[in-house]
Write a protein that holds these residues in place. Structure first.
Motif, PDB file in Angstrom:
ATOM      1  N   LEU A   1      27.617  -8.049  -3.025  1.00 32.41           N
ATOM      2  CA  LEU A   1      26.698  -8.792  -2.153  1.00 32.41           C
ATOM      3  C   LEU A   1      27.386  -9.205  -0.856  1.00 32.41           C
ATOM      4  CD1 LEU A   1      24.737 -11.139  -4.598  1.00 32.41           C
ATOM      5  CD2 LEU A   1      23.772  -9.318  -3.184  1.00 32.41           C
ATOM      6  N   LEU A   2      28.583  -9.750  -0.987  1.00 34.03           N
ATOM      7  CA  LEU A   2      29.325 -10.182   0.199  1.00 34.03           C
ATOM      8  C   LEU A   2      29.643  -9.004   1.117  1.00 34.03           C
ATOM      9  CD1 LEU A   2      31.810 -12.690  -1.486  1.00 34.03           C
ATOM     10  CD2 LEU A   2      29.961 -13.275   0.109  1.00 34.03           C
ATOM     11  N   ALA A   3      29.837  -7.828   0.513  1.00 34.27           N
ATOM     12  CA  ALA A   3      30.167  -6.631   1.297  1.00 34.27           C
ATOM     13  C   ALA A   3      28.941  -5.936   1.868  1.00 34.27           C
ATOM     14  CB  ALA A   3      30.946  -5.644   0.421  1.00 34.27           C
ATOM     15  N   GLY A   4      27.748  -6.396   1.481  1.00 33.96           N
ATOM     16  CA  GLY A   4      26.537  -5.728   1.936  1.00 33.96           C
ATOM     17  C   GLY A   4      26.401  -4.323   1.395  1.00 33.96           C
ATOM     18  N   ALA A   5      26.881  -4.112   0.170  1.00 38.34           N
ATOM     19  CA  ALA A   5      26.887  -2.777  -0.427  1.00 38.34           C
ATOM     20  C   ALA A   5      25.472  -2.263  -0.664  1.00 38.34           C
ATOM     21  CB  ALA A   5      27.668  -2.796  -1.744  1.00 38.34           C
ATOM     22  N   GLY A   6      25.331  -0.944  -0.627  1.00 32.24           N
ATOM     23  CA  GLY A   6      24.038  -0.308  -0.820  1.00 32.24           C
ATOM     24  C   GLY A   6      23.810   0.145  -2.251  1.00 32.24           C
ATOM     25  N   TRP A   7      22.739   0.897  -2.446  1.00 31.55           N
ATOM     26  CA  TRP A   7      22.296   1.238  -3.798  1.00 31.55           C
ATOM     27  C   TRP A   7      23.303   2.052  -4.615  1.00 31.55           C
ATOM     28  CZ3 TRP A   7      21.950   6.373  -4.937  1.00 31.55           C
ATOM     29  CH2 TRP A   7      21.795   7.267  -3.877  1.00 31.55           C
ATOM     30  N   PRO A   8      24.123   2.947  -4.022  1.00 30.34           N
ATOM     31  CA  PRO A   8      25.068   3.662  -4.891  1.00 30.34           C
ATOM     32  C   PRO A   8      26.056   2.730  -5.584  1.00 30.34           C
ATOM     33  CG  PRO A   8      24.849   4.790  -2.772  1.00 30.34           C
ATOM     34  CD  PRO A   8      24.201   3.450  -2.631  1.00 30.34           C
ATOM     35  N   ALA A   9      26.496   1.699  -4.865  1.00 27.07           N
ATOM     36  CA  ALA A   9      27.434   0.745  -5.458  1.00 27.07           C
ATOM     37  C   ALA A   9      26.794  -0.004  -6.612  1.00 27.07           C
ATOM     38  CB  ALA A   9      27.925  -0.231  -4.390  1.00 27.07           C
ATOM     39  N   TRP A  10      25.533  -0.360  -6.471  1.00 30.39           N
ATOM     40  CA  TRP A  10      24.848  -1.101  -7.535  1.00 30.39           C
ATOM     41  C   TRP A  10      24.597  -0.218  -8.758  1.00 30.39           C
ATOM     42  CZ3 TRP A  10      24.903  -6.140  -7.380  1.00 30.39           C
ATOM     43  CH2 TRP A  10      25.036  -6.774  -6.152  1.00 30.39           C
ATOM     44  N   ILE A  11      24.330   1.053  -8.531  1.00 21.77           N
ATOM     45  CA  ILE A  11      24.205   1.982  -9.661  1.00 21.77           C
ATOM     46  C   ILE A  11      25.552   2.089 -10.388  1.00 21.77           C
ATOM     47  CG2 ILE A  11      23.862   4.404 -10.299  1.00 21.77           C
ATOM     48  CD1 ILE A  11      21.716   4.569  -8.147  1.00 21.77           C
ATOM     49  N   GLY A  12      26.631   2.168  -9.615  1.00 16.15           N
ATOM     50  CA  GLY A  12      27.955   2.202 -10.221  1.00 16.15           C
ATOM     51  C   GLY A  12      28.242   0.959 -11.039  1.00 16.15           C
TER      52      GLY A  12
ATOM     53  N   GLY B   1      44.232  -5.691   7.191  1.00 16.01           N
ATOM     54  CA  GLY B   1      45.366  -6.564   7.474  1.00 16.01           C
ATOM     55  C   GLY B   1      45.099  -8.013   7.161  1.00 16.01           C
ATOM     56  N   ARG B   2      44.162  -8.262   6.244  1.00 16.30           N
ATOM     57  CA  ARG B   2      43.807  -9.629   5.855  1.00 16.30           C
ATOM     58  C   ARG B   2      43.067  -9.593   4.535  1.00 16.30           C
ATOM     59  NH1 ARG B   2      38.365  -9.833   6.599  1.00 16.30           N
ATOM     60  NH2 ARG B   2      37.498  -8.402   8.171  1.00 16.30           N
ATOM     61  N   LEU B   3      42.876 -10.784   3.944  1.00 15.74           N
ATOM     62  CA  LEU B   3      42.051 -10.934   2.746  1.00 15.74           C
ATOM     63  C   LEU B   3      40.911 -11.884   3.066  1.00 15.74           C
ATOM     64  CD1 LEU B   3      44.844 -11.366   0.036  1.00 15.74           C
ATOM     65  CD2 LEU B   3      43.638  -9.280   0.673  1.00 15.74           C
ATOM     66  N   ASP B   4      39.759 -11.632   2.457  1.00 16.84           N
ATOM     67  CA  ASP B   4      38.610 -12.507   2.674  1.00 16.84           C
ATOM     68  C   ASP B   4      37.930 -12.793   1.342  1.00 16.84           C
ATOM     69  OD1 ASP B   4      37.282 -10.151   2.042  1.00 16.84           O
ATOM     70  OD2 ASP B   4      36.577  -9.770   4.089  1.00 16.84           O
ATOM     71  N   ALA B   5      36.768 -13.441   1.415  1.00 19.73           N
ATOM     72  CA  ALA B   5      36.061 -13.840   0.194  1.00 19.73           C
ATOM     73  C   ALA B   5      35.658 -12.630  -0.646  1.00 19.73           C
ATOM     74  CB  ALA B   5      34.830 -14.671   0.556  1.00 19.73           C
ATOM     75  N   THR B   6      35.323 -11.529   0.007  1.00 17.12           N
ATOM     76  CA  THR B   6      34.940 -10.321  -0.732  1.00 17.12           C
ATOM     77  C   THR B   6      36.101  -9.821  -1.582  1.00 17.12           C
ATOM     78  OG1 THR B   6      33.441  -9.707   1.066  1.00 17.12           O
ATOM     79  CG2 THR B   6      34.011  -7.990  -0.519  1.00 17.12           C
ATOM     80  N   ALA B   7      37.284  -9.742  -0.970  1.00 17.78           N
ATOM     81  CA  ALA B   7      38.468  -9.284  -1.696  1.00 17.78           C
ATOM     82  C   ALA B   7      38.802 -10.210  -2.856  1.00 17.78           C
ATOM     83  CB  ALA B   7      39.657  -9.191  -0.739  1.00 17.78           C
TER      84      ALA B   7
ATOM     85  N   ALA C   1      42.967  -4.895  -6.285  1.00 18.06           N
ATOM     86  CA  ALA C   1      41.685  -5.294  -5.715  1.00 18.06           C
ATOM     87  C   ALA C   1      41.867  -6.015  -4.382  1.00 18.06           C
ATOM     88  CB  ALA C   1      40.925  -6.187  -6.701  1.00 18.06           C
ATOM     89  N   LEU C   2      43.066  -6.538  -4.142  1.00 19.48           N
ATOM     90  CA  LEU C   2      43.400  -7.149  -2.853  1.00 19.48           C
ATOM     91  C   LEU C   2      43.978  -6.127  -1.881  1.00 19.48           C
ATOM     92  CD1 LEU C   2      45.212 -10.367  -4.185  1.00 19.48           C
ATOM     93  CD2 LEU C   2      42.790 -10.125  -3.562  1.00 19.48           C
ATOM     94  N   MET C   3      44.685  -5.133  -2.429  1.00 18.94           N
ATOM     95  CA  MET C   3      45.458  -4.236  -1.579  1.00 18.94           C
ATOM     96  C   MET C   3      44.599  -3.357  -0.681  1.00 18.94           C
ATOM     97  SD  MET C   3      48.607  -4.924  -1.895  1.00 18.94           S
ATOM     98  CE  MET C   3      49.262  -3.502  -1.010  1.00 18.94           C
ATOM     99  N   GLY C   4      43.431  -2.945  -1.145  1.00 13.80           N
ATOM    100  CA  GLY C   4      42.581  -2.118  -0.304  1.00 13.80           C
ATOM    101  C   GLY C   4      42.165  -2.839   0.963  1.00 13.80           C
ATOM    102  N   PHE C   5      41.889  -4.124   0.854  1.00  9.55           N
ATOM    103  CA  PHE C   5      41.511  -4.931   2.022  1.00  9.55           C
ATOM    104  C   PHE C   5      42.724  -5.212   2.895  1.00  9.55           C
ATOM    105  CE2 PHE C   5      38.044  -5.450  -0.845  1.00  9.55           C
ATOM    106  CZ  PHE C   5      36.922  -5.634  -0.052  1.00  9.55           C
ATOM    107  N   ALA C   6      43.876  -5.474   2.254  1.00  8.68           N
ATOM    108  CA  ALA C   6      45.096  -5.710   3.017  1.00  8.68           C
ATOM    109  C   ALA C   6      45.462  -4.482   3.840  1.00  8.68           C
ATOM    110  CB  ALA C   6      46.238  -6.078   2.070  1.00  8.68           C
ATOM    111  N   VAL C   7      45.332  -3.305   3.247  1.00 11.18           N
ATOM    112  CA  VAL C   7      45.665  -2.057   3.941  1.00 11.18           C
ATOM    113  C   VAL C   7      44.659  -1.756   5.053  1.00 11.18           C
ATOM    114  CG1 VAL C   7      45.785   0.457   3.652  1.00 11.18           C
ATOM    115  CG2 VAL C   7      46.918  -1.049   2.001  1.00 11.18           C
TER     116      VAL C   7
END
Length: 311
Positions: free
Chosen positions: A249-260, A181-187, A172-178
């Motif tokens: 929420l932090l990522a500003g995700a749209g409706w498909p993510a919320w359905i998932g 090149g950093r980690l944030d509150a979302t990650a 869950a951290l690696m996608g943001f690192a890749v």
């Protein structure tokens, strides 16, 4: 030892038993390629974070390559982790009905042979890691500390599932690192949500061995929660959904993510309602069903990434 006699008791009639050359079967069992569910569960947080990061960047051009590399890396490192676990737990495994037929306690491979196979798998994982940026490489290497100590946690704490969660959620951290090149509150929030999910599903898994574990002194959340397991799962699965929702929420995700996420949450509720802790076969089926739960969430995150990139 014949191929049939060498089978691991909870992983019979799979492709390894049917098709793999006899000489390779103990090694494939060491890496759990006869039971790939663990590799899927390690992979899914990687895919979640890669898709969520692509959605934030509104750019999916590198996403297929990243997903493919994570797939190879997750299977290699899951195999390496299981081999390490079998080396360290070989004496305990010999005392548990479900695990005494694993390759090392069953005498199918030596500890030295298993160690050599561990190195080979780790080198494959390293080859994948070297395809990424320096921060991601260092982030991936840092996870090895948790992987190394995990097998010993069941000897000293009733919460080894937390340490497993730290290891299995690292993706869950690696996608943001890749991607950044950093980690944030979302990650970090996604990571925390994945940890809660892992604690829940591995508690279900641990109920298969609860009686044997109690006899030989192995600790787990299954033994800790006991009759209160359903309440504990409600707490941890509920926390997982809330934290992953916070990441969306932090990522500003749209409706498909919320359905998932809604589909993911519904699946977790179904698991709790279905669970009977005294039925080991059912516990295993419900544990394995978490691959489907994770894929539902990933589908929503992927749809959101594609929609945002197209917009």
């Amino acid at each position: 030892m014949s191929g049939a006699a060498a089978r691991v008791s909870d992983a019979t009639d799979n492709w390894v038993d049917r098709h793999a050359p006899l000489w390779s079967r103990p090694y494939l069992r060491l890496s759990r390629l006869d039971r790939p569910i663990g590799s899927w569960l390690l992979l899914l947080p990687c895919w979640w974070s890669a898709a969520l990061a692509a959605g934030i960047a509104q750019d999916v051009r590198r996403l297929p390559l990243i997903l493919a590399l994570f797939l190879v890396g997750a299977f290699a490192m899951r195999g390496a982790g299981c081999t390490w676990n079998d080396i360290t737990d070989r004496d305990l495994d010999a005392q548990v009905e479900r695990t005494r037929s694993r390759p090392i306690p069953a005498g199918q491979v030596s500890v030295a042979q298993a160690a050599g196979f561990l190195v080979l798998q780790a080198l494959i994982g390293l080859a994948v890691l070297l395809q990424f940026n320096r921060f991601a490489i260092l982030c991936g290497i840092a996870s090895l500390v948790i992987v190394a100590v995990y097998p010993f946690m069941k000897r000293i704490t009733y919460w080894p599932q937390i340490v497993l969660g730290l290891a299995f959620s690292w993706g869950a951290l690696m996608g943001f690192a890749v991607s950044f090149g950093r980690l944030d509150a979302t990650a970090l929030t996604l990571y925390a949500g994945s940890i809660a999910w892992v604690i829940g599903y591995d508690t279900i898994y641990a109920h298969q061995d609860a009686e044997d574990d109690a006899l030989i002194g192995i600790k787990s959340t299954a033994l800790l929660f006991g009759a209160n397991t359903h309440r504990a799962l409600m707490a941890f699965y509920g926390l997982a959904v809330l934290l992953i929702g916070g990441a969306l929420l932090l990522a500003g995700a749209g409706w498909p993510a919320w359905i998932g996420l809604a589909a993911f949450a519904a699946h977790l509720c179904w698991q709790i309602a279905r669970l009977e802790t005294g039925d080991p076969a059912l516990c295993l089926r419900l544990f394995k069903s978490n691959r489907d739960a994770g894929l539902l969430l990933f589908a929503g995150l992927l749809g959101d990434a594609l929609l945002r990139a197209a917009g």
